[in-house]
Design an enzyme around this catalytic site. Structure first.
Site, PDB file in Angstrom:
ATOM      1  N   SER A   1       0.839  -1.284  -0.058  1.00  0.00           N
ATOM      2  CA  SER A   1      -0.016   0.194   0.069  1.00  0.00           C
ATOM      3  C   SER A   1       1.005   1.115  -0.116  1.00  0.00           C
ATOM      4  O   SER A   1       1.934   1.092  -0.005  1.00  0.00           O
ATOM      5  CB  SER A   1      -0.820  -0.079   1.378  1.00  0.00           C
ATOM      6  OG  SER A   1      -0.111  -0.167   2.280  1.00  0.00           O
TER       7      SER A   1
ATOM      8  N   GLN B   1       1.395   3.367   2.291  1.00  0.00           N
ATOM      9  CA  GLN B   1       2.579   3.443   3.489  1.00  0.00           C
ATOM     10  C   GLN B   1       3.169   2.253   3.833  1.00  0.00           C
ATOM     11  O   GLN B   1       3.139   1.981   4.999  1.00  0.00           O
ATOM     12  CB  GLN B   1       1.602   4.302   4.681  1.00  0.00           C
ATOM     13  CG  GLN B   1       1.609   5.783   4.300  1.00  0.00           C
ATOM     14  CD  GLN B   1       2.764   6.315   4.656  1.00  0.00           C
ATOM     15  OE1 GLN B   1       3.789   6.145   5.167  1.00  0.00           O
ATOM     16  NE2 GLN B   1       2.808   7.657   3.675  1.00  0.00           N
ATOM     17  N   SER B   2       3.353   1.376   2.872  1.00  0.00           N
ATOM     18  CA  SER B   2       3.961   0.124   3.242  1.00  0.00           C
ATOM     19  C   SER B   2       5.198   0.065   3.880  1.00  0.00           C
ATOM     20  O   SER B   2       6.295   0.758   3.466  1.00  0.00           O
ATOM     21  CB  SER B   2       3.848  -0.815   1.885  1.00  0.00           C
ATOM     22  OG  SER B   2       4.827  -1.713   1.926  1.00  0.00           O
ATOM     23  N   ASN B   3       5.158  -0.563   4.987  1.00  0.00           N
ATOM     24  CA  ASN B   3       6.241  -0.681   5.911  1.00  0.00           C
ATOM     25  C   ASN B   3       7.243  -1.817   5.053  1.00  0.00           C
ATOM     26  O   ASN B   3       8.649  -1.757   5.178  1.00  0.00           O
ATOM     27  CB  ASN B   3       5.980  -1.112   7.302  1.00  0.00           C
ATOM     28  CG  ASN B   3       5.131   0.023   7.953  1.00  0.00           C
ATOM     29  OD1 ASN B   3       5.586   1.266   8.133  1.00  0.00           O
ATOM     30  ND2 ASN B   3       4.099  -0.389   8.518  1.00  0.00           N
TER      31      ASN B   3
ATOM     32  N   ALA C   1       7.494  -2.160   1.966  1.00  0.00           N
ATOM     33  CA  ALA C   1       8.056  -1.560   0.829  1.00  0.00           C
ATOM     34  C   ALA C   1       9.566  -0.883   1.235  1.00  0.00           C
ATOM     35  O   ALA C   1      10.486  -1.127   0.600  1.00  0.00           O
ATOM     36  CB  ALA C   1       7.180  -0.789  -0.255  1.00  0.00           C
TER      37      ALA C   1
END
Ligand code: PLP
Length: 338
Positions: free
Chosen positions: A79, A81-83, A85
């Site tokens: 998403s 705000q992917s942590n 990624a």
């Protein structure tokens, strides 16, 4: 089984990326404020990689494989705000691979607000491929993979959440770490482990690790779902556990019931911050100076607080809350938290 008999890491590719073991500490003032069981925290937010989090444990194995396969780039997805990624981009930089991130945004356009993890992705120099596609982002990942191959690169795809048989080994190994923590603290196993569960790899790894260390059955592994119903997530977690068991060459298999998932706290949906998350974030901040994130650990903490208030656990029990990270995202949620 003696925990020393269990050695996940030695059989599999692995690169040291995380600061391990992570600290484990009691939350005296938080426990006292709730008047229930004694709550402890496992600080997996302190794994250290570009502000840390649970994906770093998985990436030790996933990056180990990428490097072993002579990849020169990695692709993963998540998403906005992917942590996951952000940690993947940082891990890729640390081992010298080019990070490509497929990230969801409405309309597939770069979001106006590039704070939080998006800011870190930019600083890490990740190539971001914005998409409207939703998890598991398969089509966009395949398109980026084709493009990189056409450019003469050798990309390795890391699934969203880092949740596959190899990635979940990070949490199988974490359960071994817990067994060692308990030995060091000279305490019996925790009665309950509580954590945020989403793509399922963390939970699956914990279940596999608990089986391998002889903790399964003596300790409850309770995942608070962040975005999906038990009926969807349970089978996914069970499949991941079985994939992991297969990878280790074990005969052991589980069914869907193995995953203890509470889906009562989905609130307004994924990444929608409600009053329970706001209260949980403030309570942990103001009793312990501990910051949890708005999407995952804030929701899991809100669920835990509610369950304690409903006397789900006895006051002589001990609960371990896994802080799986995500604090970087908090700066993208200022409007919903102030
Ligand atoms: C990804 C994530 C989780 C969930 O872990 P899964 O393995 O995807 O279930 C929990 N907390 C944080 C902060 C995360 O980034």
């Amino acid at each position: 089984m003696d925990s020393s008999q269990f050695d996940v890491p030695k059989k599999l590719p692995r690169i040291a990326l995380a600061h391990l073991p992570t600290p484990i500490e009691p939350l005296h003032r938080f426990s006292q404020a709730l008047g229930g069981p004694s709550v402890w925290v496992k600080r997996d937010d302190l794994t250290g990689l570009a502000t840390g989090g649970n994906k770093t444990r998985k990436l030790e194995f996933l990056m180990g494989e990428a490097v072993a396969s002579l990849a020169d780039a990695v692709i993963t997805a998540g998403s906005t705000q992917s942590n996951h990624a952000r940690q993947t981009a940082a891990a890729a930089r640390k081992v010298g691979l080019e990070p490509h991130l497929v990230l969801y945004a409405p309309g597939g356009k770069p979001p106006a607000d590039s704070n939080g993890n998006v800011l870190l992705d930019h600083l890490l120099g990740a190539v971001i491929h914005w998409t409207e596609e939703r998890a598991p982002y398969s089509e966009t990942i395949a398109r980026v993979e084709r493009q990189l191959k056409a450019d003469g690169k050798n990309p390795r795809v890391i699934p969203y959440g880092g949740s596959n048989a190899l990635g979940l080994m990070g949490y199988a190994a974490a359960m071994q770490e817990i067994a060692e923590d308990m030995e060091e603290l000279a305490l019996p196993p925790f009665d309950v482990h509580i954590f945020a569960t989403s793509s399922g790899g963390t939970q699956a790894g914990m279940i596999l690790g608990a089986h391998l260390t002889g903790m399964l059955g003596n300790t409850r592994l309770l995942g608070i779902s962040v975005d999906e119903r038990d009926a969807t997530l349970g089978p996914r977690v069970a499949n991941l556990v079985n994939d992991g068991a297969r990878l280790l060459g074990l005969d052991w298999r589980v069914n869907d019931e193995v995953a203890d998932i509470n889906d009562d706290y989905l609130g307004g949906g994924y990444a929608v911050v409600g009053e329970p998350e706001r209260e949980a974030i403030r309570l942990l901040a103001q009793t312990e100076g501990l910051i949890v994130d708005p999407v995952y650990t804030g929701r899991a903490a809100a669920g835990m607080i509610d369950l304690i208030r409903r006397s789900e656990f006895r006051s002589d029990q001990r609960v371990l809350f896994w802080h799986t990270g995500g604090q970087a995202a908090i700066f993208a949620f200022t409007d919903q938290l102030n």
